[in-house]
Design a protein around this motif. Structure first.
Motif, short mmCIF file in Angstrom:
data_model
loop_
_atom_site.label_atom_id
_atom_site.label_comp_id
_atom_site.label_asym_id
_atom_site.label_seq_id
_atom_site.Cartn_x
_atom_site.Cartn_y
_atom_site.Cartn_z
N GLY A 33 0.81 -1.21 0.00
CA GLY A 33 0.00 0.00 0.00
C GLY A 33 0.85 1.26 0.00
O GLY A 33 2.07 1.23 0.01
N MET A 34 0.16 2.39 -0.01
CA MET A 34 0.85 3.67 -0.07
C MET A 34 0.88 4.30 1.32
O MET A 34 -0.02 4.11 2.12
CB MET A 34 0.13 4.62 -1.03
CG MET A 34 0.18 4.16 -2.46
SD MET A 34 -0.35 5.37 -3.69
CE MET A 34 -1.78 6.11 -3.02
N THR A 35 1.91 5.09 1.56
CA THR A 35 2.00 5.84 2.80
C THR A 35 1.23 7.15 2.65
O THR A 35 0.78 7.51 1.56
CB THR A 35 3.46 6.14 3.16
OG1 THR A 35 4.02 6.95 2.13
CG2 THR A 35 4.25 4.86 3.31
N GLY A 42 -0.03 11.76 -4.77
CA GLY A 42 -0.97 11.24 -5.76
C GLY A 42 -2.21 12.09 -5.90
O GLY A 42 -2.70 12.33 -7.01
N THR A 43 -2.72 12.58 -4.78
CA THR A 43 -3.91 13.44 -4.79
C THR A 43 -3.61 14.77 -5.48
O THR A 43 -4.41 15.25 -6.29
CB THR A 43 -4.41 13.69 -3.36
OG1 THR A 43 -4.69 12.43 -2.76
CG2 THR A 43 -5.65 14.55 -3.35
N ILE A 44 -2.45 15.35 -5.19
CA ILE A 44 -2.07 16.62 -5.83
C ILE A 44 -1.90 16.43 -7.33
O ILE A 44 -2.35 17.25 -8.13
CB ILE A 44 -0.79 17.18 -5.18
CG1 ILE A 44 -1.10 17.65 -3.76
CG2 ILE A 44 -0.20 18.31 -6.00
CD1 ILE A 44 0.12 18.00 -2.94
#
Length: 78
Positions: A33-35, A42-44
């Protein structure tokens, strides 16, 4: 008889795979998974891509192309 031979070969191959790579897979199994920072980046990036896409789609050239495409589709003769 052929099915038993294939089954034994697959079992042997699975054992070899586990001996060579199984330990590595199990050691890294907890690191999935991602931290939080990766989520933030990723959201930006997703928001920046959405903003660029919005600007492109709402530009005059694209709007006029879409309007002419829809007008041609509606005026099509069957």
């Amino acid at each position: 008889m052929g099915g038993k031979v294939v089954g034994r070969a697959l079992t042997a191959a699975r054992r070899v795979w586990e001996d060579r790579f199984g330990g590595r897979v199990r050691r890294h199994a907890l690191d999935q998974g991602m931290t939080t920072s990766e989520y933030a980046v990723g959201t930006i990036a997703a928001c920046a891509f959405a903003a660029v896409l919005y600007k492109v789609v709402t530009s005059g050239a694209v709007l006029s192309a879409l309007q002419s495409l829809i007008k041609d589709a509606l005026d099509a003769k069957f």
